[in-house]
Design an enzyme around this catalytic site. Structure first.
Site, PDB file in Angstrom:
ATOM      1  N   ARG A   1     -26.201  -5.212   4.261  1.00  0.00           N
ATOM      2  CA  ARG A   1     -25.683  -6.540   3.973  1.00  0.00           C
ATOM      3  C   ARG A   1     -26.022  -7.550   5.071  1.00  0.00           C
ATOM      4  O   ARG A   1     -25.754  -8.740   4.920  1.00  0.00           O
ATOM      5  CB  ARG A   1     -24.164  -6.472   3.781  1.00  0.00           C
ATOM      6  CG  ARG A   1     -23.727  -5.379   2.820  1.00  0.00           C
ATOM      7  CD  ARG A   1     -22.242  -5.388   2.576  1.00  0.00           C
ATOM      8  NE  ARG A   1     -21.857  -6.477   1.699  1.00  0.00           N
ATOM      9  CZ  ARG A   1     -20.625  -6.649   1.215  1.00  0.00           C
ATOM     10  NH1 ARG A   1     -19.669  -5.794   1.550  1.00  0.00           N
ATOM     11  NH2 ARG A   1     -20.345  -7.653   0.418  1.00  0.00           N
TER      12      ARG A   1
ATOM     13  N   LYS B   1       0.841  -1.194   0.000  1.00  0.00           N
ATOM     14  CA  LYS B   1       0.000   0.000   0.000  1.00  0.00           C
ATOM     15  C   LYS B   1       0.878   1.245   0.000  1.00  0.00           C
ATOM     16  O   LYS B   1       1.872   1.319   0.715  1.00  0.00           O
ATOM     17  CB  LYS B   1      -0.899   0.026   1.241  1.00  0.00           C
ATOM     18  CG  LYS B   1      -2.035  -0.979   1.227  1.00  0.00           C
ATOM     19  CD  LYS B   1      -2.892  -0.848   2.461  1.00  0.00           C
ATOM     20  CE  LYS B   1      -4.047  -1.839   2.445  1.00  0.00           C
ATOM     21  NZ  LYS B   1      -4.875  -1.755   3.673  1.00  0.00           N
TER      22      LYS B   1
ATOM     23  N   GLU C   1     -20.282  -8.487   7.685  1.00  0.00           N
ATOM     24  CA  GLU C   1     -21.413  -7.810   8.327  1.00  0.00           C
ATOM     25  C   GLU C   1     -22.457  -8.787   8.851  1.00  0.00           C
ATOM     26  O   GLU C   1     -23.008  -8.596   9.945  1.00  0.00           O
ATOM     27  CB  GLU C   1     -22.057  -6.839   7.333  1.00  0.00           C
ATOM     28  CG  GLU C   1     -21.175  -5.647   6.959  1.00  0.00           C
ATOM     29  CD  GLU C   1     -20.235  -5.935   5.809  1.00  0.00           C
ATOM     30  OE1 GLU C   1     -19.495  -5.023   5.416  1.00  0.00           O
ATOM     31  OE2 GLU C   1     -20.237  -7.089   5.304  1.00  0.00           O
TER      32      GLU C   1
END
Length: 630
Positions: free
Chosen positions: A397, A282, A369
Site C-alpha cells: 500500500r 469489542k 502505510e
C-alpha cells in the site's frame, strides 16, 4: 449446546421472517455459536463478538444479497457468515479447504466485496451505489467500517468523493462507523459531558486532522480550520461528516436492536449518502474479551471459553517477530538516532517492549502505510535512522512512497518486513508473496533474506548500518531454532556463502528455505548456498557455481515471477553463462488459506517437494549437454 432459533436460519430470508421480539434471543445464540466455533478453530474473536447485533439488524432490515453489504477489513464477519448459509461450515474456518476468515466473492453471494486490508469499504460501496444508479437499479449499498480504519486516508478520499453528485447523480450509500474505541454513556448525566467525552476520543482527533488534510485548498478548508472554534454547545459528532455531504445520524448503541433496527429502516428509505455512527464494545457478551480486547483480538488456536487463553505448558520457540523486537531495543540502546515506526501493528510487529522503553522514539501512525514511509523519509533527511516495521502485504500500500520518497533520494530507511511468504490461515489477502519481486527492481534498494533467527538479527544490524534503503524480510512464526548471538556483526555486504559442497547440482537458497534445501543437498549430493542477499546479488558466487556445476536450482518463499530466481537468471545472462536453471518458489496464483506447513508442501517447497522437482527435471545424476565454449 442448543441453538433453537439459529438452527432454523439458513439464509437472511429466514431471519427476516422472525418476529422482531425474537431477534435479541437470536443475537445471543449467534454470539454463543461464534464463541464456541472460534474456541475450536482459532480466529478473530473480539471484533466478531462486537458486531453480532449489527449483523442481525442489517440482514433484518436490508434485502440482502440484492442490497450490498461491504465489510471493511472483514475480520468481523463471522456472524455474517453464520447467518448467510455457512453456519455448518464454521468448523472448517480458516482451514485448508474450509471457509475463509474474510469475505470472499467466490464463497457466497452475500460476500459482495472481498476484503482483508483496511479502509476500502466506502470506496467499494460508493462504486456499487453509483453502478446501481447508472444501471437504473433500485439497490442500496452499505459500508461497515471501524474507527481504526476510518482514520486512514483512503476512507476520507472516499467520503470526499461520495458526498458530491456525479452528473447529477448521488449514490444511495450508507456508511456505518462501528466505533469501539469508547464506552457507552450511561442514561444519566449531562449531555455536554457526554459530548465532551465523545469529542475528545482518539478517533475524533484523527478524523479531524484527516479531514483538514483532505479539505485543504477547497472552500471547506475554512470550516475545518475553525472546527474547534465552534461554540461548545453547537458541536456535534457529525459536523465533519455533514460537511462531506453526508446526512449524519448518531451516535447510537450498536448492541441495542430496539434502537438499531428503526434507525436503519429510516436510513434505508433515504436517498443519497447517509452516515450512521454506532458505538459497540469489542468482545461484547464475553467478559474476558471485554476486559482485555487486545489479548482477545484473536485466538491462535483452540481454547476453553470458560477459562480463556492460557499460556502453553511448554514455552514456544522464539519467533522472528520476537527476534526483531529484541534487536530493535538493543539497537536503540546502542544508537540514539534509531526511531521505530509502525502503521498500527505494535503487537503484531513485536514493538510492545520498544514502546515501553523508548516512548518518544516510538511512532504508531495508525492505519496509514503511505504516511508511515514518507514520515520515515522525512526523519531520515534530518539525520535519524528510521526502522519501519510493517507486514509485507501492507507494504504494497506504500509502494509509491518507497520509490518516490525513499529510494530516489537514497535515504537510510530500514524496512523490517514481517509475515514474508505464506502466512497460513489468513490467506491470500495477507500473504507476503510479492515483496522480493517488487522491491528488488527499485534502484538503490537492498533486499536481505535471512535464513534463521540469528541471521535475522545480524541482517537487521547489517541493514541498519547501511547508508541507503534496505528491506529485511522474515516469515511469520519460528524458524530453524538457531539462537541469536547477542553480539551484532555486520554480514559481508552482498555476499552469500556455501553451506554444503557437492557435485553436479547447486541449490541457491534464499531465506528460511535454506534448511529444507540442506536436507535435499544431503540426499542428492548437491551443493547448497545460503545466498543471504537478493540485492545486491552475489554474482561472483553465482558465476562460480554455474561454472562448476551442471545445473542450478533457486529456492525462495516468494513468487517465482520476478523473484530471486529471476535475479540469478539475469546475472547468468549478463555474464554470458549458459547453464540450466530450475526456479522454485510460489506459483503465479493466489494461494488459499490453511496450515502453512501443508501449504508449503502443496507448493512443492518442503524438502520432499524440492527434491521431487529436482529429480523430475534433472534426475538424480543429471547429464547436461553444455553449449560449446566460445
Amino acid at each position: 449446546m442448543d441453538f433453537p432459533l439459529l438452527s432454523a436460519i439458513d439464509s437472511p430470508a429466514d431471519l427476516r421472517r422472525l418476529p422482531r421480539g425474537e431477534l435479541k434471543k437470536l443475537a445471543d445464540e449467534v454470539r454463543a455459536y461464534v464463541l464456541d466455533s472460534v474456541s475450536k478453530t482459532g480466529g478473530h474473536l473480539g471484533s466478531n463478538l462486537g458486531t453480532v447485533e449489527l449483523t442481525v439488524a442489517l440482514h433484518y432490515v436490508y434485502n440482502t444479497p440484492e442490497d450490498r453489504l461491504v465489510w471493511d477489513v472483514g475480520h468481523q464477519t463471522y456472524p455474517h457468515k453464520v447467518l448467510t448459509g455457512r453456519r455448518d461450515r464454521m468448523p472448517g474456518l480458516r482451514q485448508l479447504g474450509g471457509i475463509s476468515g474474510f469475505p470472499r466473492r467466490d464463497e457466497s453471494v452475500y460476500d459482495t466485496f472481498g476484503t482483508g486490508h483496511s479502509s476500502t469499504s466506502i470506496s467499494a460501496a460508493h462504486g456499487m451505489a453509483m453502478a446501481a444508479k447508472l444501471k437504473g437499479e433500485d439497490r442500496k449499498a452499505v459500508a461497515i467500517i471501524g474507527d481504526g480504519s476510518m482514520t486512514a486516508g483512503m476512507a476520507f478520499e472516499a467520503l470526499n468523493n461520495a458526498g458530491v453528485a456525479h452528473g447529477g447523480l448521488l449514490g444511495d450509500v450508507l456508511v456505518i462507523l462501528n466505533d469501539n474505541d469508547m464506552s457507552i454513556s450511561p442514561p444519566v448525566g449531562a449531555l455536554n459531558k457526554y459530548l465532551a467525552r465523545l469529542m475528545s476520543g482518539s478517533f475524533y482527533t484523527a478524523a479531524r486532522e484527516g479531514a483538514k488534510s483532505v479539505l485543504k485548498n477547497t472552500p471547506l478548508y475554512e470550516f475545518a480550520r475553525k472546527f474547534e472554534e465552534h461554540t461548545k454547545g453547537m458541536v456535534v459528532p457529525g459536523t465533519i461528516f455533514e460537511e462531506f455531504g453526508f446526512n449524519y445520524v448518531g451516535p447510537i448503541d450498536g448492541h441495542d436492536l430496539d434502537s438499531l433496527i428503526p434507525t436503519l429502516e429510516n436510513l434505508r428509505d433515504k436517498r443519497g449518502p447517509q452516515f450512521l455512527h454506532i458505538v459497540t464494545k469489542k468482545g461484547a457478551g464475553y467478559k474476558l474479551a471485554e476486559n482485555d480486547p487486545v489479548k482477545y483480538h484473536a485466538a491462535s488456536g483452540k481454547f476453553d471459553p470458560a477459562v480463556g487463553f492460557v499460556k502453553p505448558a511448554t514455552p514456544p520457540k522464539t519467533t522472528f517477530t520476537q527476534v526483531f523486537g529484541e534487536w530493535l531495543c538493543d539497537m536503540a540502546e546502542a544508537d540514539a538516532r534509531l526511531v521505530g515506526i509502525t502503521p498500527a501493528m505494535r503487537e503484531g510487529s513485536g514493538m510492545v517492549e520498544f514502546h515501553k522503553r523508548f516512548p518518544q522514539r516510538y511512532h504508531d501512525v495508525g492505519i496509514a502505510e503511505q504516511h508511515s514511509v514518507t514520515f520515515a523519509a522525512g526523519m531520515a533527511c534530518e539525520g535519524l535512522k528510521p526502522v519501519v516495521a510493517i507486514y509485507s502485504t501492507f507494504l504494497q500500500r506504500a509502494y509509491d512512497q518507497m520509490v518516490h520518497d525513499v529510494a530516489i533520494q537514497n535515504l537510510p530507511v530500514l524496512f523490517a518486513l514481517d509475515r514474508a511468504g505464506l502466512v497460513g490461515a489468513d490467506g491470500a489477502t495477507h500473504a507476503g508473496n510479492y515483496d522480493i519481486a517488487f522491491t528488488r527492481c527499485i534502484p538503490n534498494m537492498a533486499v536481505l533474506t535471512p535464513a534463521d533467527e540469528d541471521e535475522c538479527r545480524q541482517a537487521l544490524y547489517t541493514g541498519f548500518m547501511h547508508d541507503g534503503p534496505v528491506t529485511v524480510r522474515y516469515p511469520r512464526g519460528a524458524g530453524a531454532g538457531v539462537v541469536p548471538v547477542k553480539a551484532m556483526t555486520a554480514q559481508p555486504w552482498g555476499k552469500g556463502e556455501v553451506r554444503r559442497h557437492g557435485q553436479r547440482i547447486a541449490i541457491l537458497a534464499f531465506g528460511t528455505l535454506l534448511y529444507p534445501a540442506l536436507e535435499v543437498g544431503e540426499r542428492l549430493g548437491a551443493t547448497v548456498a545460503n545466498m543471504r542477499f537478493v540485492k545486491p546479488l552475489d554474482t561472483e558466487l553465482v558465476a562460480e557455481l554455474a561454472r562448476t556445476h551442471e545445473a542450478l536450482v533457486t529456492v525462495e518463499d516468494g513468487c517465482i515471477m520476478g523473484g530471486a530466481g529471476s535475479a540469478v537468471a539475469e546475472a547468468l545472462s549478463a555474464a554470458g553463462l549458459t547453464v540450466p536453471v530450475l526456479q522454485l518458489g510460489l506459483p503465479d496464483e493466489f494461494v488459499e488459506h490453511g496450515d502453512p506447513v501443508k501449504l508449503m508442501s502443496l507448493c512443492g517447497l518442503d524438502a520432499a517437494g524440492i527434491e521431487a522437482s529436482i529429480v523430475k527435471r534433472f534426475g538424480t545424476k543429471p547429464t547436461v549437454v553444455r553449449a560449446a565454449a566460445r
